[in-house]
Design a protein around this motif. Sequence first.
Motif, short mmCIF file in Angstrom:
data_model
loop_
_atom_site.label_atom_id
_atom_site.label_comp_id
_atom_site.label_asym_id
_atom_site.label_seq_id
_atom_site.Cartn_x
_atom_site.Cartn_y
_atom_site.Cartn_z
N VAL A 142 0.84 -1.20 0.00
CA VAL A 142 0.00 0.00 0.00
C VAL A 142 0.87 1.25 0.00
CG1 VAL A 142 -1.66 1.31 1.37
CG2 VAL A 142 -1.95 -1.15 1.10
N GLN A 143 1.91 1.22 0.84
CA GLN A 143 2.80 2.39 0.88
C GLN A 143 3.49 2.62 -0.46
OE1 GLN A 143 4.97 1.09 4.36
NE2 GLN A 143 4.20 2.83 5.57
N LEU A 144 3.95 1.52 -1.08
CA LEU A 144 4.62 1.66 -2.38
C LEU A 144 3.68 2.28 -3.40
CD1 LEU A 144 6.60 -1.70 -2.57
CD2 LEU A 144 7.49 0.60 -2.16
N VAL A 145 2.42 1.81 -3.41
CA VAL A 145 1.45 2.36 -4.36
C VAL A 145 1.22 3.85 -4.09
CG1 VAL A 145 -0.97 2.28 -5.08
CG2 VAL A 145 0.34 0.17 -4.84
N ILE A 146 1.14 4.20 -2.81
CA ILE A 146 0.93 5.61 -2.46
C ILE A 146 2.07 6.48 -2.98
CG2 ILE A 146 0.87 7.23 -0.51
CD1 ILE A 146 -0.78 5.17 0.99
N PHE A 147 3.33 6.05 -2.71
CA PHE A 147 4.47 6.84 -3.19
C PHE A 147 4.40 6.99 -4.70
CE2 PHE A 147 6.95 4.58 0.39
CZ PHE A 147 6.38 5.41 1.34
N LEU A 148 4.19 5.86 -5.40
CA LEU A 148 4.24 5.87 -6.86
C LEU A 148 3.15 6.75 -7.45
CD1 LEU A 148 5.18 2.20 -7.77
CD2 LEU A 148 6.54 4.28 -8.03
N VAL A 149 1.91 6.55 -7.00
CA VAL A 149 0.80 7.31 -7.57
C VAL A 149 0.98 8.80 -7.29
CG1 VAL A 149 -1.69 7.71 -7.45
CG2 VAL A 149 -0.81 5.39 -7.48
N ALA A 150 1.36 9.14 -6.05
CA ALA A 150 1.52 10.55 -5.70
C ALA A 150 2.63 11.17 -6.54
CB ALA A 150 1.82 10.70 -4.21
N LEU A 151 3.74 10.46 -6.64
CA LEU A 151 4.89 10.99 -7.39
C LEU A 151 4.52 11.19 -8.85
CD1 LEU A 151 7.80 11.56 -6.50
CD2 LEU A 151 8.46 9.44 -7.65
N LEU A 152 3.85 10.19 -9.42
CA LEU A 152 3.48 10.26 -10.83
C LEU A 152 2.54 11.44 -11.09
CD1 LEU A 152 3.98 8.38 -13.30
CD2 LEU A 152 1.67 7.51 -12.94
N LEU A 153 1.54 11.59 -10.24
CA LEU A 153 0.58 12.70 -10.43
C LEU A 153 1.28 14.05 -10.29
CD1 LEU A 153 -2.57 11.34 -8.57
CD2 LEU A 153 -2.30 11.69 -11.02
N MET A 154 2.19 14.14 -9.34
CA MET A 154 2.90 15.41 -9.15
C MET A 154 3.77 15.73 -10.35
SD MET A 154 3.78 15.71 -5.12
CE MET A 154 4.06 14.05 -4.60
N LEU A 155 4.44 14.70 -10.91
CA LEU A 155 5.27 14.91 -12.10
C LEU A 155 4.42 15.38 -13.27
CD1 LEU A 155 7.87 12.01 -12.09
CD2 LEU A 155 8.28 14.48 -11.95
N ILE A 156 3.27 14.71 -13.47
CA ILE A 156 2.39 15.09 -14.58
C ILE A 156 1.92 16.53 -14.40
CG2 ILE A 156 0.13 14.65 -15.65
CD1 ILE A 156 0.50 11.69 -14.96
N LEU A 157 1.54 16.90 -13.20
CA LEU A 157 1.06 18.26 -12.96
C LEU A 157 2.17 19.27 -13.24
CD1 LEU A 157 -1.26 20.08 -11.82
CD2 LEU A 157 0.00 20.02 -9.66
N ASP A 158 3.36 18.99 -12.74
CA ASP A 158 4.48 19.90 -12.91
C ASP A 158 4.76 20.12 -14.40
OD1 ASP A 158 6.42 21.21 -11.00
OD2 ASP A 158 7.75 20.45 -12.58
N ARG A 159 4.80 19.01 -15.15
CA ARG A 159 4.99 19.08 -16.61
C ARG A 159 3.89 19.92 -17.25
NH1 ARG A 159 9.46 16.63 -19.49
NH2 ARG A 159 10.74 16.92 -17.65
N PHE A 160 2.66 19.58 -16.89
CA PHE A 160 1.50 20.23 -17.49
C PHE A 160 1.55 21.74 -17.29
CE2 PHE A 160 -2.86 21.87 -17.01
CZ PHE A 160 -3.36 21.57 -18.26
N VAL A 161 1.81 22.16 -16.06
CA VAL A 161 1.76 23.60 -15.77
C VAL A 161 2.94 24.33 -16.41
CG1 VAL A 161 1.89 25.29 -13.90
CG2 VAL A 161 0.45 23.29 -13.67
#
Lengths: 378, 292
Positions: free
Chosen positions: B140-159
Amino acid sequence: MRRRLLLLLVLTLACGAWGVASAQEIVIGLNAELTGSIPVVGQSSRNAALMAVDEVNAAGGLLVGGTRRPVRLIIEDNQDNPAIAAAVAQKLIYQDRVVAMIGPNASRDAIPAATIAESARTPMISPWSTNPQTTAGKRYVFRACFTDDFQGRVVASFVYNDLGARRAAVLYDVASDYNKGIAEIFRSSFTELGGQVVAFETYTTGDRDFSSQLTRITALQPDVLFLPNYYSEVPLQIQQARNLGYSGPVVGSDSWGSAEIITLGGQAMEGQYFTTHYAPDIATPEARRFIEGYEARYGATPDDVAALTYDAFGMLFQAIQAAGSTDREAIREALAQITEFTGVTGTMSFRGSGDPEKTAVVLQIQEGAFRYFGSAAP
Amino acid sequence: MPFVAQQMVNALQLGSIYALIALGYTLVYGVLRLINFAHGDIFMVGAFFSFFAAAVLGLPFLPTLLASMAATALLGVMIERLAYRPLRHAPRVSAVITALGVGLFLEHFTLASVGAQPRLMPPLIASAVYQAGPVRVTTVQLVIFLVALLLMLILDRFVNRTLTGMAMRAVSWDKSVVPLMGISVDRIIALTFAIGSGLAAAGGLLYATAYPVIEPYMGVLVGWKAFVAAVVGGIGVIRGAMLGAFVLGGAEVLVAAFLPSTYRDFIAFGLLLLLLIFRPQGILGRREVQKV
């Protein structure tokens, strides 16, 4: 035709007004946690209250001074919020003019409400509040359950003698009177017995992450983990403790006594122990009659809050009939003089305080149900 | 120090979830200068959408994530359209009070419609514990890190790398000039609410996966903490919100690890107050110059 209708309407209204204004009905208030963080407690309390009142009314009401008078129940939600619990107590006492108030159940709500009841000289019985402060120094406040002083000693002795644990860890909600009270009494009783409390960690109501405290606890390798917390938090605490590598037994107190804890906790709750007020699987005749009636009416096994609420009403009914009056002072006197009341949760008597003398039971969770493990007398 | 390493894993888990929620506060503040106090409750609704997708429709993790993000994004857009847009030129205090009202509305609507009793979130990720050297990490922790990191990267790129992202930054900079470039300010603001609410829903699902008991008031405390994280990082600055969230998660966990846990929030928030005294604009924030 229209005139006749009007006359009928006026008559109906007059009758209605007369019905409300008549001194026939005995008004009792229920101050319960219907919403907030422990709604199941409030719902059980309401179910049992409705059942107790309906039974009395079906029998024609309470026999007071030679006449049978029906009971009217007013139910108010305290949202499991201490400030609202006090406001609800005020509303029931001053606005609805209840002869007595049952509830609140959780100590954090019962303590402020008890202060209001005491200053208004209105009898109050808390079904489930085990914190000593609820009744301490008060003449008008009673309870239907044992106190944390007693329960804390029972848990400590069970953990020390039956589980053979010598190193105990405690995690409790420091923002809640009940949890804090019982945690502290457990610590002093367990230390007195010769055990050692290696960790005494806290959190606040609403927290969902306990990993930091549990990491610390796990590193100290205790023999037992004591979680005197409410049913919505305990499953998360056990689950997180297991993930962090704690494999020993977990023990709880009567705040675990809702079947909801098994729904939320599932396999994690299996095999754990807790102390509580009654064991549905070894019922006395009184208890069996109540359990069967409750199951028929609501389709669920009554939990301890339901049983204690039913007993609180039973004691109040007995006191009102013994007093032969609905005067608040007379009811208080009659309550204080109850020397033997046989209820669903055992036999109770009041000896000079608002705390009844009664016994506690230890239950174990087995195959998703509460099973009787043993009893403890004072 | 296996004990400290384990506490760092705990801090990362908390920080990842705070980050996803803090981003919503910071994005909305960036474009509207509005503190969206309903955001914690949008997070709660996101958790309930996830619960319904998982428990009632029986969807697995990824479809649940996408469905809940989409539904919550739509809710965010509706809130903006119905509650905030009519007040865009009203005094700022009216907008803030409206935000508080929307939050209470969401809480009590959920309370009335799904009931007060806590619900159990079904496990969407097979639970396993890995012993990695001195620390224990769950799937569960691994999934949390991965999903959060991925979404943050996408947002950063997008903006920072797309035209729409540039438009968002432009609206944040100066709302009066943007229409002259042929960009609809309304549309950009609606998009910002959609993104912020979608991220809150992702946070809600991850939170419900890690702490599987959900109830209508769950967003209050978490919402406040994420708001504090956004302010500490520098409200309005996207990378600041992410940084602030990990700083807050770390402060909470480390205080509880070394000092009595009763003092946790008191010391953790005390430290953050001190930080704000010395850097009122937050760690990565820029001082705003009032134009007279």
